[in-house]
Design an enzyme around this catalytic site. Structure first.
Site, PDB file in Angstrom:
ATOM      1  N   ASN A   8       0.838  -1.209  -0.080  1.00  0.00           N
ATOM      2  CA  ASN A   8      -0.063  -0.067  -0.152  1.00  0.00           C
ATOM      3  C   ASN A   8       0.950   1.245  -0.052  1.00  0.00           C
ATOM      4  O   ASN A   8       1.645   1.463   0.973  1.00  0.00           O
ATOM      5  CB  ASN A   8      -0.836   0.044   1.267  1.00  0.00           C
ATOM      6  CG  ASN A   8      -1.884   1.160   1.170  1.00  0.00           C
ATOM      7  OD1 ASN A   8      -1.402   2.310   1.040  1.00  0.00           O
ATOM      8  ND2 ASN A   8      -2.987   0.985   1.739  1.00  0.00           N
ATOM      9  N   GLU A  35      -3.847   1.965  -2.964  1.00  0.00           N
ATOM     10  CA  GLU A  35      -4.086   3.330  -2.695  1.00  0.00           C
ATOM     11  C   GLU A  35      -3.189   4.319  -3.564  1.00  0.00           C
ATOM     12  O   GLU A  35      -2.366   4.914  -3.036  1.00  0.00           O
ATOM     13  CB  GLU A  35      -3.639   3.600  -1.192  1.00  0.00           C
ATOM     14  CG  GLU A  35      -4.950   3.363  -0.281  1.00  0.00           C
ATOM     15  CD  GLU A  35      -4.672   4.255   0.973  1.00  0.00           C
ATOM     16  OE1 GLU A  35      -5.535   5.417   1.011  1.00  0.00           O
ATOM     17  OE2 GLU A  35      -4.173   3.727   2.011  1.00  0.00           O
ATOM     18  N   ASP A 146      -4.225  -4.835   0.885  1.00  0.00           N
ATOM     19  CA  ASP A 146      -4.248  -4.463   2.341  1.00  0.00           C
ATOM     20  C   ASP A 146      -5.530  -4.670   2.744  1.00  0.00           C
ATOM     21  O   ASP A 146      -6.730  -4.180   1.942  1.00  0.00           O
ATOM     22  CB  ASP A 146      -4.321  -2.795   2.327  1.00  0.00           C
ATOM     23  CG  ASP A 146      -4.674  -2.076   3.589  1.00  0.00           C
ATOM     24  OD1 ASP A 146      -4.906  -2.610   4.655  1.00  0.00           O
ATOM     25  OD2 ASP A 146      -4.518  -0.786   3.464  1.00  0.00           O
ATOM     26  N   ASN A 148      -6.833  -4.210   5.714  1.00  0.00           N
ATOM     27  CA  ASN A 148      -7.380  -3.422   6.731  1.00  0.00           C
ATOM     28  C   ASN A 148      -7.964  -4.428   7.832  1.00  0.00           C
ATOM     29  O   ASN A 148      -8.949  -4.060   8.661  1.00  0.00           O
ATOM     30  CB  ASN A 148      -8.411  -2.572   6.213  1.00  0.00           C
ATOM     31  CG  ASN A 148      -7.863  -1.100   5.775  1.00  0.00           C
ATOM     32  OD1 ASN A 148      -6.967  -0.539   6.574  1.00  0.00           O
ATOM     33  ND2 ASN A 148      -8.253  -0.626   4.807  1.00  0.00           N
ATOM     34  N   ASP A 217      -1.806  -5.912   6.042  1.00  0.00           N
ATOM     35  CA  ASP A 217      -1.325  -6.521   4.532  1.00  0.00           C
ATOM     36  C   ASP A 217      -1.021  -7.979   4.547  1.00  0.00           C
ATOM     37  O   ASP A 217      -0.292  -8.421   5.335  1.00  0.00           O
ATOM     38  CB  ASP A 217      -0.274  -5.477   4.109  1.00  0.00           C
ATOM     39  CG  ASP A 217      -0.498  -4.179   3.925  1.00  0.00           C
ATOM     40  OD1 ASP A 217      -0.962  -3.546   3.137  1.00  0.00           O
ATOM     41  OD2 ASP A 217      -0.364  -3.430   5.153  1.00  0.00           O
ATOM     42  N   ASP A 246       2.933   4.777   5.122  1.00  0.00           N
ATOM     43  CA  ASP A 246       2.567   4.309   6.214  1.00  0.00           C
ATOM     44  C   ASP A 246       2.632   2.853   6.440  1.00  0.00           C
ATOM     45  O   ASP A 246       2.400   2.360   7.481  1.00  0.00           O
ATOM     46  CB  ASP A 246       1.185   5.027   7.045  1.00  0.00           C
ATOM     47  CG  ASP A 246       0.114   5.021   6.225  1.00  0.00           C
ATOM     48  OD1 ASP A 246       0.062   4.463   4.843  1.00  0.00           O
ATOM     49  OD2 ASP A 246      -1.075   5.289   6.588  1.00  0.00           O
ATOM     50  N   HIS A 247       2.387   2.188   5.149  1.00  0.00           N
ATOM     51  CA  HIS A 247       2.751   0.604   5.161  1.00  0.00           C
ATOM     52  C   HIS A 247       4.212   0.203   4.635  1.00  0.00           C
ATOM     53  O   HIS A 247       4.645   0.836   3.830  1.00  0.00           O
ATOM     54  CB  HIS A 247       1.714   0.280   4.037  1.00  0.00           C
ATOM     55  CG  HIS A 247       0.377   0.291   4.382  1.00  0.00           C
ATOM     56  ND1 HIS A 247      -0.654  -0.708   4.842  1.00  0.00           N
ATOM     57  CD2 HIS A 247      -0.785   1.367   4.566  1.00  0.00           C
ATOM     58  CE1 HIS A 247      -1.693  -0.452   5.262  1.00  0.00           C
ATOM     59  NE2 HIS A 247      -1.686   0.917   5.092  1.00  0.00           N
TER      60      HIS A 247
END
Length: 258
Positions: A8, A35, A146, A148, A217, A246-247
DNA sequence: ATGGTGGTGAAACCA
Protein backbone atom coordinates in the site's frame (compact mmCIF):
# COMPACT_ATOMS: atom_id res chain seq x y z
CA UNK A 1 11.14 -19.59 -8.06
CA UNK A 2 8.65 -16.75 -8.23
CA UNK A 3 8.70 -13.62 -6.09
CA UNK A 4 5.44 -11.84 -5.35
CA UNK A 5 4.98 -8.60 -3.41
CA UNK A 6 2.24 -6.29 -2.19
CA UNK A 7 2.47 -2.67 -1.00
CA UNK A 8 0.00 0.00 0.00
CA UNK A 9 1.89 3.06 -1.28
CA UNK A 10 -0.54 5.78 -0.12
CA UNK A 11 -0.22 7.80 -3.35
CA UNK A 12 1.79 6.34 -6.22
CA UNK A 13 2.79 9.77 -7.48
CA UNK A 14 4.43 10.64 -4.15
CA UNK A 15 5.95 7.16 -3.81
CA UNK A 16 6.93 6.47 -7.43
CA UNK A 17 10.68 6.72 -6.76
CA UNK A 18 10.35 4.27 -3.86
CA UNK A 19 8.47 1.82 -6.04
CA UNK A 20 10.91 2.06 -8.96
CA UNK A 21 13.88 1.64 -6.64
CA UNK A 22 12.36 -1.41 -4.96
CA UNK A 23 11.62 -2.98 -8.34
CA UNK A 24 15.18 -2.45 -9.54
CA UNK A 25 16.74 -3.80 -6.37
CA UNK A 26 14.40 -6.77 -5.83
CA UNK A 27 13.16 -7.68 -9.30
CA UNK A 28 9.89 -9.35 -8.24
CA UNK A 29 7.76 -11.21 -10.76
CA UNK A 30 4.63 -9.51 -9.43
CA UNK A 31 3.98 -6.36 -7.40
CA UNK A 32 0.49 -5.39 -6.26
CA UNK A 33 -0.06 -1.75 -5.27
CA UNK A 34 -2.91 -0.23 -3.28
CA UNK A 35 -4.01 3.34 -2.61
CA UNK A 36 -2.44 4.61 -5.80
CA UNK A 37 -4.71 7.67 -5.51
CA UNK A 38 -4.26 8.54 -9.17
CA UNK A 39 -6.72 8.71 -12.05
CA UNK A 40 -5.93 6.52 -15.06
CA UNK A 41 -4.97 9.48 -17.28
CA UNK A 42 -2.19 10.40 -14.88
CA UNK A 43 -0.96 6.91 -14.01
CA UNK A 44 2.86 6.81 -14.38
CA UNK A 45 2.89 3.67 -16.53
CA UNK A 46 5.87 4.63 -18.72
CA UNK A 47 8.34 4.67 -15.81
CA UNK A 48 7.15 1.23 -14.72
CA UNK A 49 7.18 -0.21 -18.24
CA UNK A 50 10.72 1.09 -18.72
CA UNK A 51 11.84 -1.37 -16.04
CA UNK A 52 10.34 -4.28 -17.97
CA UNK A 53 6.99 -4.56 -16.23
CA UNK A 54 3.50 -4.77 -17.62
CA UNK A 55 1.02 -2.80 -15.57
CA UNK A 56 -2.74 -2.77 -15.29
CA UNK A 57 -4.45 -0.22 -13.10
CA UNK A 58 -7.74 1.30 -12.10
CA UNK A 59 -8.02 4.61 -10.31
CA UNK A 60 -10.33 7.42 -9.26
CA UNK A 61 -9.76 10.95 -7.96
CA UNK A 62 -8.41 11.34 -4.40
CA UNK A 63 -9.12 7.88 -2.98
CA UNK A 64 -8.39 4.17 -3.44
CA UNK A 65 -6.92 2.92 -6.71
CA UNK A 66 -4.98 -0.31 -7.33
CA UNK A 67 -2.40 -1.54 -9.81
CA UNK A 68 -0.84 -4.88 -10.73
CA UNK A 69 2.71 -5.03 -12.09
CA UNK A 70 4.14 -8.16 -13.65
CA UNK A 71 7.05 -9.36 -15.76
CA UNK A 72 4.71 -11.52 -17.85
CA UNK A 73 1.81 -10.16 -19.82
CA UNK A 74 -1.44 -10.20 -17.83
CA UNK A 75 -4.39 -12.11 -19.25
CA UNK A 76 -8.09 -12.05 -18.32
CA UNK A 77 -7.73 -8.75 -16.48
CA UNK A 78 -10.68 -7.67 -14.37
CA UNK A 79 -11.39 -4.53 -12.37
CA UNK A 80 -15.17 -4.87 -12.18
CA UNK A 81 -16.59 -7.30 -9.64
CA UNK A 82 -20.29 -8.07 -9.78
CA UNK A 83 -22.03 -6.72 -6.70
CA UNK A 84 -19.26 -4.30 -5.71
CA UNK A 85 -19.74 -0.52 -5.84
CA UNK A 86 -17.96 0.44 -9.08
CA UNK A 87 -17.31 4.03 -7.90
CA UNK A 88 -14.62 2.76 -5.50
CA UNK A 89 -11.65 1.34 -7.37
CA UNK A 90 -10.37 -1.38 -5.05
CA UNK A 91 -9.78 -4.54 -7.09
CA UNK A 92 -7.60 -5.64 -9.97
CA UNK A 93 -7.30 -9.30 -10.92
CA UNK A 94 -5.41 -11.00 -13.72
CA UNK A 95 -4.04 -14.33 -14.83
CA UNK A 96 -0.23 -14.34 -14.92
CA UNK A 97 1.01 -17.49 -16.59
CA UNK A 98 -1.08 -20.16 -14.90
CA UNK A 99 -1.52 -18.21 -11.65
CA UNK A 100 -4.60 -16.17 -10.85
CA UNK A 101 -3.61 -13.02 -8.96
CA UNK A 102 -6.14 -10.82 -7.16
CA UNK A 103 -5.10 -7.47 -5.68
CA UNK A 104 -7.41 -5.92 -3.05
CA UNK A 105 -7.73 -2.70 -1.14
CA UNK A 106 -10.37 -3.60 1.43
CA UNK A 107 -12.42 -0.68 2.82
CA UNK A 108 -11.06 0.71 6.10
CA UNK A 109 -14.43 0.91 7.86
CA UNK A 110 -13.55 4.03 9.87
CA UNK A 111 -15.20 2.88 13.14
CA UNK A 112 -17.60 0.13 14.17
CA UNK A 113 -20.51 2.57 14.55
CA UNK A 114 -19.96 4.06 11.09
CA UNK A 115 -21.92 3.35 7.90
CA UNK A 116 -18.50 2.63 6.39
CA UNK A 117 -18.10 -0.33 8.75
CA UNK A 118 -21.22 -2.05 7.39
CA UNK A 119 -20.02 -1.20 3.88
CA UNK A 120 -16.78 -3.01 4.70
CA UNK A 121 -18.56 -6.12 5.99
CA UNK A 122 -20.86 -6.21 2.96
CA UNK A 123 -17.86 -5.70 0.66
CA UNK A 124 -16.06 -8.65 2.27
CA UNK A 125 -19.09 -10.87 1.87
CA UNK A 126 -19.36 -9.99 -1.82
CA UNK A 127 -15.63 -10.57 -2.21
CA UNK A 128 -15.99 -13.99 -0.60
CA UNK A 129 -18.58 -14.93 -3.24
CA UNK A 130 -16.27 -13.73 -6.00
CA UNK A 131 -13.28 -15.64 -4.61
CA UNK A 132 -15.29 -18.83 -4.25
CA UNK A 133 -16.03 -18.65 -7.96
CA UNK A 134 -12.42 -17.83 -8.82
CA UNK A 135 -11.15 -20.79 -6.79
CA UNK A 136 -13.47 -23.05 -8.75
CA UNK A 137 -11.69 -21.93 -11.93
CA UNK A 138 -8.07 -21.53 -10.92
CA UNK A 139 -6.03 -24.00 -8.91
CA UNK A 140 -3.02 -21.74 -8.37
CA UNK A 141 -4.39 -18.52 -6.91
CA UNK A 142 -3.17 -15.73 -4.66
CA UNK A 143 -5.20 -12.92 -3.09
CA UNK A 144 -3.16 -10.10 -1.64
CA UNK A 145 -3.33 -6.51 -0.55
CA UNK A 146 -4.35 -4.24 2.28
CA UNK A 147 -7.12 -6.13 4.09
CA UNK A 148 -7.53 -3.50 6.81
CA UNK A 149 -8.01 -6.36 9.28
CA UNK A 150 -5.51 -7.58 11.87
CA UNK A 151 -6.28 -11.32 11.87
CA UNK A 152 -5.35 -12.07 15.51
CA UNK A 153 -4.08 -10.39 18.65
CA UNK A 154 -0.44 -11.20 17.78
CA UNK A 155 -0.97 -8.85 14.85
CA UNK A 156 -1.82 -5.85 17.08
CA UNK A 157 0.61 -3.83 19.22
CA UNK A 158 -1.93 -3.29 22.02
CA UNK A 159 -4.75 -5.81 21.67
CA UNK A 160 -6.43 -4.76 24.93
CA UNK A 161 -6.72 -1.13 23.88
CA UNK A 162 -7.88 -2.13 20.39
CA UNK A 163 -10.38 -4.81 21.44
CA UNK A 164 -13.67 -4.34 19.58
CA UNK A 165 -12.38 -1.47 17.46
CA UNK A 166 -12.33 -1.27 13.69
CA UNK A 167 -9.47 -3.29 12.12
CA UNK A 168 -9.64 -5.91 14.89
CA UNK A 169 -13.35 -6.42 15.65
CA UNK A 170 -14.76 -9.94 15.68
CA UNK A 171 -17.13 -9.47 12.69
CA UNK A 172 -14.20 -8.31 10.55
CA UNK A 173 -12.01 -11.20 11.68
CA UNK A 174 -14.90 -13.58 11.06
CA UNK A 175 -15.36 -12.21 7.53
CA UNK A 176 -11.67 -12.79 6.86
CA UNK A 177 -11.90 -16.27 8.34
CA UNK A 178 -14.81 -17.10 6.05
CA UNK A 179 -12.65 -16.11 3.07
CA UNK A 180 -9.79 -18.28 4.31
CA UNK A 181 -12.21 -21.18 4.76
CA UNK A 182 -12.63 -21.24 0.98
CA UNK A 183 -9.16 -22.75 0.89
CA UNK A 184 -6.85 -19.76 1.21
CA UNK A 185 -3.97 -19.70 3.68
CA UNK A 186 -2.46 -16.63 5.31
CA UNK A 187 1.05 -17.02 3.88
CA UNK A 188 3.03 -15.11 6.52
CA UNK A 189 1.20 -16.65 9.48
CA UNK A 190 1.35 -20.17 8.05
CA UNK A 191 5.11 -19.93 7.56
CA UNK A 192 5.80 -18.17 10.87
CA UNK A 193 3.14 -18.96 13.49
CA UNK A 194 4.78 -16.94 16.28
CA UNK A 195 6.51 -14.06 14.49
CA UNK A 196 5.23 -10.52 14.84
CA UNK A 197 4.88 -9.18 11.32
CA UNK A 198 3.44 -5.69 11.44
CA UNK A 199 2.95 -4.08 8.04
CA UNK A 200 1.41 -0.74 9.07
CA UNK A 201 2.33 1.95 11.56
CA UNK A 202 0.28 5.12 12.04
CA UNK A 203 1.98 8.31 10.88
CA UNK A 204 0.71 9.90 14.09
CA UNK A 205 2.28 9.68 17.52
CA UNK A 206 5.59 8.37 16.11
CA UNK A 207 3.98 4.99 15.52
CA UNK A 208 6.87 3.53 13.56
CA UNK A 209 9.63 4.70 15.89
CA UNK A 210 7.72 3.21 18.84
CA UNK A 211 6.75 0.09 16.82
CA UNK A 212 3.03 0.64 17.40
CA UNK A 213 2.05 -1.44 14.41
CA UNK A 214 -0.46 -3.89 13.02
CA UNK A 215 -0.39 -6.64 10.41
CA UNK A 216 -3.04 -5.45 7.96
CA UNK A 217 -1.43 -6.45 4.64
CA UNK A 218 -1.84 -10.09 3.76
CA UNK A 219 -1.22 -12.71 1.12
CA UNK A 220 -3.73 -15.54 0.97
CA UNK A 221 -2.64 -18.50 -1.14
CA UNK A 222 -4.45 -21.54 -2.49
CA UNK A 223 -3.28 -24.99 -1.44
CA UNK A 224 -0.94 -25.63 -4.37
CA UNK A 225 0.84 -22.32 -3.76
CA UNK A 226 1.13 -22.45 0.02
CA UNK A 227 2.67 -25.90 -0.31
CA UNK A 228 5.58 -24.51 -2.30
CA UNK A 229 6.09 -21.27 -0.33
CA UNK A 230 9.73 -20.98 0.68
CA UNK A 231 9.73 -17.63 2.43
CA UNK A 232 7.57 -14.68 3.39
CA UNK A 233 8.84 -11.40 4.80
CA UNK A 234 7.85 -7.86 5.68
CA UNK A 235 10.26 -5.34 4.16
CA UNK A 236 10.05 -2.67 6.84
CA UNK A 237 13.03 -0.77 5.43
CA UNK A 238 10.69 1.01 3.03
CA UNK A 239 8.75 2.35 6.04
CA UNK A 240 11.97 4.03 7.23
CA UNK A 241 12.67 5.81 3.93
CA UNK A 242 12.37 9.57 3.52
CA UNK A 243 8.69 10.49 3.14
CA UNK A 244 7.45 6.90 3.42
CA UNK A 245 4.09 5.26 2.95
CA UNK A 246 2.50 4.32 6.28
CA UNK A 247 2.64 0.68 5.10
CA UNK A 248 5.60 -1.62 4.70
CA UNK A 249 5.89 -4.02 1.78
CA UNK A 250 5.15 -7.74 2.08
CA UNK A 251 6.75 -10.30 -0.23
CA UNK A 252 6.96 -14.06 -0.60
CA UNK A 253 8.85 -16.60 -2.68
CA UNK A 254 7.32 -19.75 -4.10
CA UNK A 255 9.17 -22.71 -5.59
CA UNK A 256 7.08 -22.93 -8.76
CA UNK A 257 6.44 -21.18 -12.06
CA UNK A 258 3.81 -18.50 -12.59
C1' DA B 1 -7.78 10.95 27.69
C1' DT B 2 -6.24 13.41 23.90
C1' DG B 3 -3.94 14.20 19.90
C1' DG B 4 -0.48 13.40 17.26
C1' DT B 5 0.88 12.98 10.71
C1' DG B 6 0.22 12.66 5.95
C1' DG B 7 -2.36 12.72 1.09
C1' DT B 8 -5.61 15.07 -1.77
C1' DG B 9 -6.62 19.32 -3.63
C1' DA B 10 -7.63 23.61 -2.19
C1' DA B 11 -11.61 22.92 2.77
C1' DA B 12 -12.64 19.04 4.69
C1' DC B 13 -12.29 14.35 4.59
C1' DC B 14 -10.04 10.05 4.89
C1' DA B 15 -6.80 6.95 6.99
Amino acid sequence: MIKIATWNVNSLRIRLSHVLEWLEQNKPDVLALQETKVVDDKFPHADIEALGYHVIFTGQPTFNGVALLSRVSPQEATTEIEGLDAAQRRVVAATLGSTRVINLYVPNGQSVDSDKYQYKLDWLQTMRRYLKNELAQYQQLIVMGDFNIAPADIDVYDPKAWKGHVLVSEPERQALHEIQRLGLSDVFRTKYPDVVGYTWWDYRAAGFRRNLGMRLDLMLASKSLIQCCKHCEVDAAVRALERPSDHALLFAEFDTQL
